[in-house]
Design an enzyme around this catalytic site. Structure first.
Site, PDB file in Angstrom:
ATOM      1  N   GLY A   4       0.781  -1.231   0.000  1.00 21.80           N
ATOM      2  CA  GLY A   4       0.000   0.000   0.000  1.00 21.80           C
ATOM      3  C   GLY A   4       0.809   1.275   0.000  1.00 21.80           C
ATOM      4  N   GLY A  59       3.517   1.707  -1.922  1.00 23.43           N
ATOM      5  CA  GLY A  59       4.248   1.776  -3.178  1.00 23.43           C
ATOM      6  C   GLY A  59       3.559   2.610  -4.234  1.00 23.43           C
ATOM      7  N   LEU A  60       4.113   2.567  -5.432  1.00 20.71           N
ATOM      8  CA  LEU A  60       3.642   3.384  -6.550  1.00 20.71           C
ATOM      9  C   LEU A  60       2.163   3.177  -6.843  1.00 20.71           C
ATOM     10  CD1 LEU A  60       4.057   5.103  -9.153  1.00 20.71           C
ATOM     11  CD2 LEU A  60       4.904   3.017 -10.257  1.00 20.71           C
ATOM     12  N   TYR A  68      12.278 -11.985 -12.878  1.00 18.97           N
ATOM     13  CA  TYR A  68      11.079 -11.177 -12.639  1.00 18.97           C
ATOM     14  C   TYR A  68       9.964 -11.572 -13.604  1.00 18.97           C
ATOM     15  CZ  TYR A  68       8.398  -6.857 -11.831  1.00 18.97           C
ATOM     16  OH  TYR A  68       7.421  -5.946 -11.521  1.00 18.97           O
ATOM     17  N   THR A 114       1.740  -1.926 -18.044  1.00 24.21           N
ATOM     18  CA  THR A 114       3.004  -1.737 -18.753  1.00 24.21           C
ATOM     19  C   THR A 114       3.702  -0.484 -18.249  1.00 24.21           C
ATOM     20  OG1 THR A 114       1.825  -0.514 -20.468  1.00 24.21           O
ATOM     21  CG2 THR A 114       2.204  -2.848 -20.871  1.00 24.21           C
TER      22      THR A 114
END
Length: 281
Positions: free
Chosen positions: A17, A19-20, A103, A131
């Site tokens: 929560g 983050g970006l 990743y 994306t």
């Protein structure tokens, strides 16, 4: 993302929560009227719960009893961190291109896991695939940040120090970039309306794919950087193209309006300058 039921008011738990994307969803929920009557939204960061620890995860779910989960917590980084720590990304994100195979495969395995949960337990989870997200609250670290955020910080520093802007790579790889608040608005749509188990790509159209060099010029304009831009071609470019189709999204939401890249870059640069003391650098 789990959209288990619509029969009762939603109790939504958002991991990652701080983050970006988590912060963008919080903005949409709390400041754009994204929270409907009766809903409860909880935003958790790694400081509050280490979800790699099964005991802490169980305690979180017992405390909040979520009906829906937006699971954003993950180990993330930019191209060069992916190249340096591929094994760590694979291990920490769950079990493509050589530059970020750990990743990439970790993300693909989420789709397989979601199919398994539905087939064996009838649990309705899906995965969204954005994306190249950028926006406020991103990681602006020179080496470990996402491409645009790292370039914003580099440009800011070059302007402040009166030095050329050093860009790693040739600037020719092409990418599709999506503003974090657009992603957040689409996340809420997915949560409430998208019932498929198969994943959905959240992206601007293929026609919006552009060379990183063009995005750098937008960053320079947004930060009023007038100095020299130097491309260090000894550094890897990574994958030259990662074109994603948003045709499926457009079938559902033909009229959704994406924030133009130049506008989103300006807003993000302004946020970074005004919040430099708290930004992740």
């Amino acid at each position: 993302m789990d959209s288990q039921t619509k029969a009762e008011p939603m109790r939504v738990l958002v991991t990652g929560g701080s983050g970006l994307v988590g912060k963008a969803i919080e903005h949409v929920v709390k400041q754009e009227g994204g929270c409907l009557e009766g809903e409860q939204w909880t935003f958790l960061s790694s400081k509050e719960a280490n979800l790699v620890d099964l005991q802490q995860t169980r305690a979180v779910f017992e405390k909040y009893r979520p009906t829906h989960v937006i699971h954003l917590a993950a180990k993330v980084g930019g191209l060069y961190l992916h190249m340096k720590e591929n094994l760590h990304f694979l291990i920490h994100n769950g079990p493509p291109h050589d530059s970020n195979f750990g990743y990439s495969h970790a993300k693909r395995m989420i789709d397989i896991q979601n199919r398994g949960y539905f087939a064996q337990h009838g649990r309705r989870y899906t995965a969204v695939i954005p994306t190249n997200v950028y926006g406020p609250y991103d990681n602006f670290n020179f080496e470990n940040g996402h491409v645009l955020s790292a370039l914003m910080h580099k440009t800011y520093a070059a302007k402040k120090e009166g030095t050329p802007l050093q860009v790693w790579g040739s600037g020719t790889p092409r990418r599709q970039f999506i503003y974090s608040l657009d992603v957040a608005r689409l996340f809420l749509w997915v949560l409430r309306e998208y019932d498929e188990i198969d994943p959905i790509i959240l992206s601007v159209g293929e026609e919006e794919e552009l060379p990183i060099k063009d995005a750098i010029e937008m960053i320079a304009d947004a930060l009023d950087f007038k100095g020299q831009i130097v491309f260090d071609t000894s550094k890897s470019d990574g994958q030259m193209k990662k074109t994603a189709s948003n045709a499926k999204l457009r079938r559902y939401l033909p009229d959704f309006t994406f924030t133009p890249l130049s506008e989103g870059i300006k807003k993000t640069c302004d946020w970074f300058v005004n919040n430099y003391d708290i930004a992740r650098t």
